[in-house]
Design a protein around this motif. Sequence first.
Motif, short mmCIF file in Angstrom:
data_model
loop_
_atom_site.label_atom_id
_atom_site.label_comp_id
_atom_site.label_asym_id
_atom_site.label_seq_id
_atom_site.Cartn_x
_atom_site.Cartn_y
_atom_site.Cartn_z
N VAL A 121 33.49 45.67 42.85
CA VAL A 121 33.39 44.63 41.88
C VAL A 121 34.71 43.74 41.53
CG1 VAL A 121 33.19 44.25 39.32
CG2 VAL A 121 31.64 45.78 40.46
N SER A 122 35.85 44.42 41.63
CA SER A 122 37.30 44.00 41.48
C SER A 122 37.54 42.85 42.65
CB SER A 122 38.21 45.04 41.75
OG SER A 122 39.45 44.35 41.49
N ASN A 123 37.24 43.08 43.85
CA ASN A 123 37.15 42.24 44.92
C ASN A 123 36.31 40.98 44.95
OD1 ASN A 123 38.98 44.10 46.10
ND2 ASN A 123 37.31 45.03 47.20
N GLN A 124 35.25 41.11 44.15
CA GLN A 124 34.54 39.62 43.85
C GLN A 124 34.73 38.98 42.56
OE1 GLN A 124 30.39 40.20 44.78
NE2 GLN A 124 30.82 40.79 47.09
N ARG A 125 35.63 39.36 41.77
CA ARG A 125 36.02 38.77 40.42
C ARG A 125 37.21 37.86 40.45
NH1 ARG A 125 36.07 41.51 35.66
NH2 ARG A 125 34.77 40.13 34.71
N GLY A 126 37.85 37.65 41.82
CA GLY A 126 38.98 36.85 41.72
C GLY A 126 40.42 37.44 40.86
N SER A 127 40.63 36.58 40.03
CA SER A 127 41.79 36.96 39.14
C SER A 127 41.56 37.74 38.31
CB SER A 127 42.49 35.53 38.52
OG SER A 127 41.61 34.97 37.85
N ALA A 128 40.12 37.71 37.67
CA ALA A 128 39.66 38.85 36.69
C ALA A 128 39.79 40.27 36.88
CB ALA A 128 38.35 38.40 36.19
N SER A 129 39.68 40.34 38.49
CA SER A 129 39.67 41.55 38.98
C SER A 129 38.76 42.43 38.23
CB SER A 129 41.20 42.26 38.97
OG SER A 129 41.31 43.31 39.70
N ASP A 130 39.19 43.87 37.94
CA ASP A 130 38.50 44.85 37.23
C ASP A 130 38.71 44.76 35.68
OD1 ASP A 130 41.01 46.08 37.27
OD2 ASP A 130 40.27 48.01 36.93
N LYS A 131 39.29 43.74 35.44
CA LYS A 131 39.32 43.67 33.61
C LYS A 131 37.98 43.38 33.00
CE LYS A 131 44.04 41.44 33.84
NZ LYS A 131 44.14 41.13 35.53
N ILE A 132 38.04 44.09 31.92
CA ILE A 132 36.72 43.99 31.04
C ILE A 132 36.82 42.51 30.28
CG2 ILE A 132 35.13 45.23 29.60
CD1 ILE A 132 36.39 47.75 30.27
N VAL A 133 36.53 41.56 31.08
CA VAL A 133 36.56 40.31 30.40
C VAL A 133 35.56 39.58 31.17
CG1 VAL A 133 39.01 40.28 29.94
CG2 VAL A 133 38.53 39.34 32.18
N THR A 134 35.02 38.35 30.38
CA THR A 134 34.12 37.38 31.17
C THR A 134 34.74 36.49 32.23
OG1 THR A 134 34.70 35.84 29.40
CG2 THR A 134 32.87 37.20 28.97
N ALA A 135 33.95 36.39 33.28
CA ALA A 135 34.34 35.71 34.46
C ALA A 135 33.15 35.07 35.22
CB ALA A 135 35.18 36.75 35.29
N PRO A 136 33.32 33.99 35.91
CA PRO A 136 32.19 33.54 36.46
C PRO A 136 31.50 34.37 37.50
CG PRO A 136 34.19 32.24 36.85
CD PRO A 136 34.55 33.45 36.28
N ARG A 137 30.38 34.27 37.68
CA ARG A 137 29.27 35.04 38.31
C ARG A 137 29.58 36.04 39.79
NH1 ARG A 137 22.92 33.75 38.36
NH2 ARG A 137 23.57 34.13 35.91
N MET A 138 29.45 36.97 40.05
CA MET A 138 29.91 37.64 41.46
C MET A 138 28.93 37.08 42.27
SD MET A 138 31.13 41.25 40.19
CE MET A 138 29.85 41.60 38.97
N ARG A 139 29.12 37.30 43.39
CA ARG A 139 28.29 37.11 44.75
C ARG A 139 27.20 37.83 44.75
NH1 ARG A 139 29.49 34.58 49.79
NH2 ARG A 139 31.75 34.52 49.36
N ASN A 140 27.64 39.28 44.69
CA ASN A 140 26.67 40.33 44.86
C ASN A 140 26.36 41.14 43.32
OD1 ASN A 140 28.24 40.62 47.51
ND2 ASN A 140 26.16 40.60 47.79
N ARG A 141 26.28 40.28 42.21
CA ARG A 141 25.98 40.95 41.00
C ARG A 141 24.68 42.11 40.95
NH1 ARG A 141 24.34 37.53 35.62
NH2 ARG A 141 22.45 37.32 36.93
N GLY A 142 23.59 41.79 41.58
CA GLY A 142 22.41 42.43 41.31
C GLY A 142 22.72 43.99 41.85
N LEU A 143 23.35 44.10 43.12
CA LEU A 143 23.54 45.34 43.88
C LEU A 143 24.60 46.03 43.17
CD1 LEU A 143 22.98 47.51 46.06
CD2 LEU A 143 24.69 45.89 47.27
#
Length: 505
Positions: free
Chosen positions: A351-373
Amino acid sequence: MNHWLTAPILIPLLGGVLQIFMSYAPMQLRRTLALGTTVMMLVAAVVLLGLADDGAYRMYAFGNWQPPFGIVLVLDRLAALMLMVTAVLALFCHIYSICKTDTQGPHFHTLFLFQLAGLNIAFLTGDLFNLFVAFEILLIASYGLLLHGGGTTRTVPGLHYVVLNLIGSALFLISVGMIYSVTGTLNMSDLAVQVPKISSEELPLVKAGGMLLLVVFGLKAAILPLCFWLPRAYASATAPVAALFAVMTKVGIYAILRVYTLIFGDDAGELANLGMDWIFPFALITLTVGVIGLLGSRTLKTLIAWQVIISVGTLLAAIGLNTSAGTSAALFYLINTTWVVGGLFLVVDLVSNQRGSASDKIVTAPRMRNRGLLGTLFFLGATANAGLPPLSGFFAKLLILQAVTPGIEMAFLWSIILIGGFFTLIAYSHAGSIVFWRNNEGHIESDSKLTLPVTASATALIGLSIVIVALAGPISRYTDATAAQLHNPAGYIEILQMPVITEGE
């Protein structure tokens, strides 16, 4: 067949040494040999689990030295179970690491394999001093793994981890020295014979040594107030290292189970059940603090690290009941929480690798590539940890609740586990809804794509919660037999009289 007892130790030890001599070999070759070593260790663990399932004890003495003077390995149901849990976790963590994690620093595979050797020595040794040696081997390797990848974010938590464990090692030596000065032995089965015979004049020294030993094991297990080093240390480690460290606290719990049912068990005379009155209340407080830490987590990695604290409190609460049913329930829960927490560390890294600068922070960010899985895997892991049906965490907690008899202990245990489970669910729901569903407009442009090794590793560990449910009957029967064996240590003590076997049968 007794030679098989050395396999879980020699395989990773020789594999680690081989990695040292291959430090300049192509990385692909080193990875192949390292993974092959871990697979062989898993095979050895499966063989030993099958051997231990008949309920017999097996002993292997190095150099044909009769105990209590020689180095002795002992296999029983508990040792075999811990070897199996560790081997399965290690394999998937090792597979995950080959996708560039192992290139972030030198000697990753060497340290990883030495860590496994230390863990397996701890589970198989029949001697307190060799348990100390095992702790030192796995701790020295863990120091390097914790700092693997460099960076200032790992330096301070790593320093805290090193200092606290060095203090624990010093206390370990002092405690075994106190016990040895009176009994003249550190062989566990021999100590079980000698401790009930201690005179009243020498009793305080052994009692002090035993209580000091409990403090050391409590530090290794991360029980309150010796647990505050863990969240930052685990959250700062690389994903496969943090996942493997899910079993590290279980070494302290294993040591408590082994030593305080065998040496200071019901037949230890005036030292019977030494320190057990302290375990239950401290376990419940640890569980409570873990839930509070979970609710206050600002990153997903910290969230999962506090889940480790919760699992420690839950395990020790069941063990603190000091009954066969409580121990069996604790072992069932141990299998579940070790694999699921390890899997969640891997999922959070993806998850962290797909959220850019948001990383693993519990904050809103743009949608991830593999959000469903990734959202599905996180949901399954959270469900298992919170103890909701139909996953394995529900059955594990149900067994713990059923193990306690009506009374004040039942009131406290039921209240804290059920209320704690409710707030655990809230914490996971809050984090999951923000990270996976409350997304900003657009998508993150990330080069991080899910590859088969990392996806399979994380999915397998989380998926094991379903496998545990499917095999709940056989697993429960095995843990029941293991608990009965632990609470009736006569067979372990009798192996002191067995002839040493170093030749193949």
